[in-house]
Design a protein around this motif. Structure first.
Motif, PDB file in Angstrom:
ATOM      1  N   GLY A  58      -1.073  -5.722  -8.577  1.00 38.40           N
ATOM      2  CA  GLY A  58      -0.263  -4.631  -9.109  1.00 38.40           C
ATOM      3  C   GLY A  58      -1.117  -3.454  -9.551  1.00 38.40           C
ATOM      4  O   GLY A  58      -0.778  -2.289  -9.290  1.00 38.40           O
ATOM      5  N   TYR A  59      -2.247  -3.747 -10.191  1.00 35.06           N
ATOM      6  CA  TYR A  59      -3.161  -2.688 -10.635  1.00 35.06           C
ATOM      7  C   TYR A  59      -3.745  -1.942  -9.437  1.00 35.06           C
ATOM      8  O   TYR A  59      -3.795  -0.712  -9.419  1.00 35.06           O
ATOM      9  CB  TYR A  59      -4.279  -3.284 -11.490  1.00 35.06           C
ATOM     10  CG  TYR A  59      -5.341  -2.284 -11.856  1.00 35.06           C
ATOM     11  CD1 TYR A  59      -5.103  -1.305 -12.827  1.00 35.06           C
ATOM     12  CD2 TYR A  59      -6.578  -2.285 -11.214  1.00 35.06           C
ATOM     13  CE1 TYR A  59      -6.063  -0.378 -13.158  1.00 35.06           C
ATOM     14  CE2 TYR A  59      -7.551  -1.362 -11.535  1.00 35.06           C
ATOM     15  CZ  TYR A  59      -7.297  -0.404 -12.501  1.00 35.06           C
ATOM     16  OH  TYR A  59      -8.247   0.527 -12.820  1.00 35.06           O
ATOM     17  N   LEU A  60      -4.148  -2.680  -8.398  1.00 35.50           N
ATOM     18  CA  LEU A  60      -4.717  -2.040  -7.209  1.00 35.50           C
ATOM     19  C   LEU A  60      -3.679  -1.183  -6.486  1.00 35.50           C
ATOM     20  O   LEU A  60      -3.994  -0.102  -5.989  1.00 35.50           O
ATOM     21  CB  LEU A  60      -5.306  -3.091  -6.267  1.00 35.50           C
ATOM     22  CG  LEU A  60      -6.574  -3.793  -6.767  1.00 35.50           C
ATOM     23  CD1 LEU A  60      -7.003  -4.876  -5.788  1.00 35.50           C
ATOM     24  CD2 LEU A  60      -7.705  -2.786  -6.988  1.00 35.50           C
ATOM     25  N   LEU A  61      -2.444  -1.662  -6.435  1.00 34.46           N
ATOM     26  CA  LEU A  61      -1.377  -0.871  -5.822  1.00 34.46           C
ATOM     27  C   LEU A  61      -1.149   0.413  -6.617  1.00 34.46           C
ATOM     28  O   LEU A  61      -0.996   1.496  -6.038  1.00 34.46           O
ATOM     29  CB  LEU A  61      -0.087  -1.690  -5.744  1.00 34.46           C
ATOM     30  CG  LEU A  61       1.109  -0.983  -5.104  1.00 34.46           C
ATOM     31  CD1 LEU A  61       0.826  -0.654  -3.646  1.00 34.46           C
ATOM     32  CD2 LEU A  61       2.353  -1.843  -5.225  1.00 34.46           C
ATOM     33  N   TRP A  62      -1.142   0.306  -7.940  1.00 33.02           N
ATOM     34  CA  TRP A  62      -0.979   1.484  -8.790  1.00 33.02           C
ATOM     35  C   TRP A  62      -2.113   2.485  -8.554  1.00 33.02           C
ATOM     36  O   TRP A  62      -1.887   3.681  -8.421  1.00 33.02           O
ATOM     37  CB  TRP A  62      -0.937   1.063 -10.254  1.00 33.02           C
ATOM     38  CG  TRP A  62      -0.898   2.215 -11.214  1.00 33.02           C
ATOM     39  CD1 TRP A  62       0.148   3.049 -11.465  1.00 33.02           C
ATOM     40  CD2 TRP A  62      -1.977   2.656 -12.034  1.00 33.02           C
ATOM     41  NE1 TRP A  62      -0.202   3.987 -12.406  1.00 33.02           N
ATOM     42  CE2 TRP A  62      -1.511   3.764 -12.772  1.00 33.02           C
ATOM     43  CE3 TRP A  62      -3.287   2.234 -12.231  1.00 33.02           C
ATOM     44  CZ2 TRP A  62      -2.303   4.450 -13.680  1.00 33.02           C
ATOM     45  CZ3 TRP A  62      -4.075   2.903 -13.138  1.00 33.02           C
ATOM     46  CH2 TRP A  62      -3.582   4.004 -13.849  1.00 33.02           C
ATOM     47  N   ARG A  63      -3.365   1.984  -8.469  1.00 34.45           N
ATOM     48  CA  ARG A  63      -4.524   2.861  -8.224  1.00 34.45           C
ATOM     49  C   ARG A  63      -4.435   3.522  -6.850  1.00 34.45           C
ATOM     50  O   ARG A  63      -4.780   4.690  -6.689  1.00 34.45           O
ATOM     51  CB  ARG A  63      -5.833   2.075  -8.334  1.00 34.45           C
ATOM     52  CG  ARG A  63      -6.161   1.563  -9.725  1.00 34.45           C
ATOM     53  CD  ARG A  63      -6.497   2.650 -10.671  1.00 34.45           C
ATOM     54  NE  ARG A  63      -7.719   3.306 -10.213  1.00 34.45           N
ATOM     55  CZ  ARG A  63      -8.286   4.332 -10.796  1.00 34.45           C
ATOM     56  NH1 ARG A  63      -7.742   4.840 -11.876  1.00 34.45           N
ATOM     57  NH2 ARG A  63      -9.379   4.871 -10.332  1.00 34.45           N
ATOM     58  N   PRO A  69      -0.734   9.900  -3.427  1.00 31.38           N
ATOM     59  CA  PRO A  69       0.650   9.963  -3.910  1.00 31.38           C
ATOM     60  C   PRO A  69       1.711   9.892  -2.801  1.00 31.38           C
ATOM     61  O   PRO A  69       2.812   9.408  -3.024  1.00 31.38           O
ATOM     62  CB  PRO A  69       0.729  11.306  -4.642  1.00 31.38           C
ATOM     63  CG  PRO A  69      -0.674  11.687  -4.923  1.00 31.38           C
ATOM     64  CD  PRO A  69      -1.518  11.045  -3.873  1.00 31.38           C
ATOM     65  N   ASN A  70       1.383  10.368  -1.597  1.00 34.15           N
ATOM     66  CA  ASN A  70       2.361  10.331  -0.509  1.00 34.15           C
ATOM     67  C   ASN A  70       2.684   8.904  -0.075  1.00 34.15           C
ATOM     68  O   ASN A  70       3.704   8.662   0.571  1.00 34.15           O
ATOM     69  CB  ASN A  70       1.863  11.145   0.685  1.00 34.15           C
ATOM     70  CG  ASN A  70       1.882  12.638   0.377  1.00 34.15           C
ATOM     71  OD1 ASN A  70       2.652  13.082  -0.474  1.00 34.15           O
ATOM     72  ND2 ASN A  70       1.050  13.393   1.058  1.00 34.15           N
ATOM     73  N   LEU A  71       1.851   7.958  -0.439  1.00 36.71           N
ATOM     74  CA  LEU A  71       2.108   6.557  -0.129  1.00 36.71           C
ATOM     75  C   LEU A  71       3.377   6.062  -0.831  1.00 36.71           C
ATOM     76  O   LEU A  71       4.071   5.182  -0.329  1.00 36.71           O
ATOM     77  CB  LEU A  71       0.902   5.704  -0.560  1.00 36.71           C
ATOM     78  CG  LEU A  71       0.958   4.220  -0.290  1.00 36.71           C
ATOM     79  CD1 LEU A  71       1.001   3.965   1.210  1.00 36.71           C
ATOM     80  CD2 LEU A  71      -0.244   3.538  -0.895  1.00 36.71           C
ATOM     81  N   LEU A  72       3.680   6.699  -1.961  1.00 33.03           N
ATOM     82  CA  LEU A  72       4.873   6.315  -2.702  1.00 33.03           C
ATOM     83  C   LEU A  72       6.146   6.559  -1.885  1.00 33.03           C
ATOM     84  O   LEU A  72       7.108   5.807  -1.986  1.00 33.03           O
ATOM     85  CB  LEU A  72       4.935   7.071  -4.032  1.00 33.03           C
ATOM     86  CG  LEU A  72       5.960   6.598  -5.047  1.00 33.03           C
ATOM     87  CD1 LEU A  72       5.757   5.120  -5.364  1.00 33.03           C
ATOM     88  CD2 LEU A  72       5.862   7.407  -6.319  1.00 33.03           C
ATOM     89  N   TRP A  73       6.144   7.610  -1.042  1.00 31.24           N
ATOM     90  CA  TRP A  73       7.295   7.866  -0.186  1.00 31.24           C
ATOM     91  C   TRP A  73       7.515   6.713   0.786  1.00 31.24           C
ATOM     92  O   TRP A  73       8.646   6.281   1.013  1.00 31.24           O
ATOM     93  CB  TRP A  73       7.108   9.173   0.593  1.00 31.24           C
ATOM     94  CG  TRP A  73       7.255  10.374  -0.270  1.00 31.24           C
ATOM     95  CD1 TRP A  73       6.250  11.174  -0.732  1.00 31.24           C
ATOM     96  CD2 TRP A  73       8.458  10.914  -0.792  1.00 31.24           C
ATOM     97  NE1 TRP A  73       6.752  12.177  -1.515  1.00 31.24           N
ATOM     98  CE2 TRP A  73       8.112  12.039  -1.566  1.00 31.24           C
ATOM     99  CE3 TRP A  73       9.798  10.564  -0.696  1.00 31.24           C
ATOM    100  CZ2 TRP A  73       9.055  12.817  -2.222  1.00 31.24           C
ATOM    101  CZ3 TRP A  73      10.742  11.338  -1.340  1.00 31.24           C
ATOM    102  CH2 TRP A  73      10.365  12.439  -2.098  1.00 31.24           C
TER     103      TRP A  73
END
Length: 194
Positions: A58-63, A69-73
């Motif tokens: 979870g921490y690595l995904l958050w980092r 930031p475009n990965l969030l899309w």
């Protein structure tokens, strides 16, 4: 606005189902890390290691999302598609609020059958009973609970059932059978009217 309520309800219910499934799968994976051949702290180390791996993931995904930031899309689109698919497997909750009366009686009969002679039954026992009969494939205890609550069958947070060491979510016989006073009302009502 009402035209969008069905798709929105499907995504919302699918998202809740997906979150429960992921949470249940993660918890089961962590529990499987416990070693049965050891005792004490040594037996739990595998579970704690798996929990630490989940936290690290979870921490690595958050980092990663912070760095790109475009990965969030892409992650959001993937979640929406998965929620849409999970929502297709169950009706929209608004449709479940008005089940037919025979369905409620069939569910009560099933619960009493799973309960046997006991005064209560855990939802995991009911789910196992359902799945043995070929129903509820892919359901979690949370899915079963949501369906029972939609049928207005009370689910209690802490129910002690025979053969279990700790109380967990379940259904009590007292909530499934009518009280003696309620059973007498229909028989006395016609005689007073006559």
């Amino acid at each position: 606005m009402s035209r969008l309520s069905h798709p929105a309800g499907r995504i919302a219910s699918g998202s809740a189902i997906l979150a429960r499934r992921l949470g249940t799968a993660a918890a089961a994976w962590v529990r499987r890390g416990r070693r049965g051949d050891l005792t004490g702290v040594k037996a739990a180390l595998g579970g704690w290691l798996r929990l630490a791996l989940l936290a690290l993931g979870g921490y690595l995904l958050w980092r990663l999302v912070r760095a790109f930031p475009n990965l969030l899309w892409m992650l959001s689109a993937g979640w929406l598609v998965a929620s849409w698919r999970a929502g297709r497997q169950t009706p929209v909750p608004a449709a479940e609020d008005t089940p037919a009366a025979p369905d409620v009686e069939a569910v009560r009969t099933l619960l009493l059958e799973a309960m046997g002679e006991a005064d209560a039954v855990h939802l995991r026992t009911v789910l196992a009973h359902l799945q043995q009969q070929g129903h509820g494939e892919g359901w979690t205890v949370g899915d079963l609970r949501a369906r029972l609550e939609a049928l207005h069958i009370p689910v209690h947070a802490k129910v002690k059932a025979p053969g279990s060491r700790s109380p967990t979510r379940g259904v009590r016989r007292a909530d499934l059978t009518p009280s003696p006073a309620a059973a007498e009302e229909p028989s006395t009502a016609p005689s007073t009217a006559a």
